[in-house]
Design a protein around this motif. Structure first.
Motif, mmCIF file in Angstrom:
data_model
loop_
_atom_site.group_PDB
_atom_site.id
_atom_site.type_symbol
_atom_site.label_atom_id
_atom_site.label_comp_id
_atom_site.label_asym_id
_atom_site.label_seq_id
_atom_site.Cartn_x
_atom_site.Cartn_y
_atom_site.Cartn_z
ATOM 1 N N UNK A 73 -2.180 30.514 41.033
ATOM 2 C CA UNK A 73 -3.428 31.095 40.529
ATOM 3 C C UNK A 73 -4.326 30.066 39.853
ATOM 4 N N UNK A 74 -3.728 29.166 39.054
ATOM 5 C CA UNK A 74 -4.519 28.260 38.233
ATOM 6 C C UNK A 74 -4.757 26.890 38.867
ATOM 7 N N UNK A 75 -3.896 26.475 39.815
ATOM 8 C CA UNK A 75 -4.008 25.124 40.365
ATOM 9 C C UNK A 75 -3.971 25.057 41.885
ATOM 10 N N UNK A 76 -3.771 26.185 42.563
ATOM 11 C CA UNK A 76 -3.770 26.181 44.017
ATOM 12 C C UNK A 76 -2.519 25.597 44.653
ATOM 13 N N UNK A 77 -1.400 25.622 43.919
ATOM 14 C CA UNK A 77 -0.140 25.121 44.473
ATOM 15 C C UNK A 77 0.337 26.116 45.528
ATOM 16 N N UNK A 78 0.339 25.646 46.782
ATOM 17 C CA UNK A 78 0.602 26.531 47.921
ATOM 18 C C UNK A 78 2.052 26.462 48.395
ATOM 19 N N UNK A 79 2.575 25.267 48.500
ATOM 20 C CA UNK A 79 3.943 25.079 48.984
ATOM 21 C C UNK A 79 4.694 24.274 47.932
ATOM 22 N N UNK A 80 5.703 24.896 47.313
ATOM 23 C CA UNK A 80 6.404 24.236 46.210
ATOM 24 C C UNK A 80 7.772 24.859 46.007
ATOM 25 N N UNK A 81 8.594 24.142 45.269
ATOM 26 C CA UNK A 81 9.930 24.612 44.918
ATOM 27 C C UNK A 81 10.106 24.451 43.408
ATOM 28 N N UNK A 82 10.574 25.516 42.744
ATOM 29 C CA UNK A 82 10.785 25.495 41.289
ATOM 30 C C UNK A 82 12.266 25.360 40.974
ATOM 31 N N UNK A 83 12.572 24.561 39.950
ATOM 32 C CA UNK A 83 13.954 24.501 39.467
ATOM 33 C C UNK A 83 14.305 25.829 38.811
ATOM 34 N N UNK A 84 15.579 26.177 38.828
ATOM 35 C CA UNK A 84 16.030 27.476 38.329
ATOM 36 C C UNK A 84 16.020 27.590 36.809
ATOM 37 N N UNK A 85 16.177 26.474 36.114
ATOM 38 C CA UNK A 85 16.226 26.494 34.647
ATOM 39 C C UNK A 85 15.077 25.663 34.087
ATOM 40 N N UNK A 86 14.596 26.041 32.903
ATOM 41 C CA UNK A 86 13.524 25.245 32.301
ATOM 42 C C UNK A 86 14.013 23.833 31.972
ATOM 43 N N UNK A 87 13.104 22.860 32.089
ATOM 44 C CA UNK A 87 13.456 21.479 31.730
ATOM 45 C C UNK A 87 13.142 21.203 30.266
ATOM 46 N N UNK A 88 12.517 22.161 29.609
ATOM 47 C CA UNK A 88 12.183 22.014 28.203
ATOM 48 C C UNK A 88 11.334 23.165 27.714
ATOM 49 N N UNK A 89 10.983 23.079 26.445
ATOM 50 C CA UNK A 89 10.161 24.107 25.802
ATOM 51 C C UNK A 89 9.202 23.422 24.847
ATOM 52 N N UNK A 90 8.045 24.050 24.647
ATOM 53 C CA UNK A 90 7.148 23.562 23.607
ATOM 54 C C UNK A 90 6.493 24.750 22.918
ATOM 55 N N UNK A 91 6.121 24.523 21.671
ATOM 56 C CA UNK A 91 5.505 25.567 20.854
ATOM 57 C C UNK A 91 4.054 25.220 20.577
ATOM 58 N N UNK A 92 3.237 26.244 20.492
ATOM 59 C CA UNK A 92 1.846 26.055 20.087
ATOM 60 C C UNK A 92 1.316 27.383 19.563
ATOM 61 N N UNK A 93 0.174 27.332 18.926
ATOM 62 C CA UNK A 93 -0.488 28.548 18.450
ATOM 63 C C UNK A 93 -1.607 28.884 19.414
ATOM 64 N N UNK A 94 -1.486 30.037 20.066
ATOM 65 C CA UNK A 94 -2.491 30.481 21.020
ATOM 66 C C UNK A 94 -3.596 31.209 20.268
ATOM 67 N N UNK A 95 -4.826 30.749 20.457
ATOM 68 C CA UNK A 95 -5.973 31.418 19.844
ATOM 69 C C UNK A 95 -6.393 32.546 20.769
#
Length: 152
Positions: A73-95
């Motif tokens: 939706x946001x970047x037009x990635x058409x053909x891709x493969x996702x890893x099953x587990x997250x490689x990390x996490x980050x925190x932020x404050x969403x306005x």
């Protein structure tokens, strides 16, 4: 009076400081470049700063599937493969649109990209660009995301 203060603490003040973080899912989109991994960065719709595709969990989809959907939706990635587990996490404050903010923990999934589309849902609302992980790390605000990018 003590009872009133206790109720105020339990029902108003404490929840403001100790509210649970909401969860988002991010797609760290990668391809092999001439000098190593390249990261697909996009601009945010609100401020135009460089970010990775991310969004709220999607009902019926797991984390990697949600990351792939956000990448489309946001970047037009058409053909891709996702890893099953997250490689990390980050925190932020969403306005939020009402001006308030809320703490968010973002789970980052590595996405290996094979193909992009020029036509995708948010193409007119964002820019996208492939760049080195180091360049991407210098552009993001979140220290934990910067660390993930530099670990590539």
């Amino acid at each position: 009076m003590t009872n009133v203060l206790e109720i105020a603490w339990q029902e108003v003040v404490r929840p403001l400081f100790f509210r649970p973080k909401r969860v988002q899912v991010a797609a760290l989109c990668l391809r092999d470049g001439t000098d190593g991994h390249e990261v697909l960065m996009i601009t945010s719709r609100g401020t135009g700063r460089w970010i990775v595709p991310k969004g709220w969990p999607i009902e019926g989809l797991n984390g990697p599937e949600t990351a792939l959907q956000e990448a489309w939706e946001e970047a037009g990635v058409k053909d891709a493969h996702a890893q099953k587990s997250p490689i990390g996490r980050y925190n932020y404050d969403k306005v939020l649109s009402n001006g308030t903010s809320e703490p968010v923990e973002t789970q980052v999934y590595k996405i290996n990209v094979s193909e992009l589309s020029d036509e995708y849902p948010e193409a007119s609302q964002r820019q996208r660009q492939w760049m080195s992980a180091g360049e991407a790390a210098n552009l993001v605000r979140e220290p934990q995301l910067k660390a993930i990018l530099l670990s590539l």
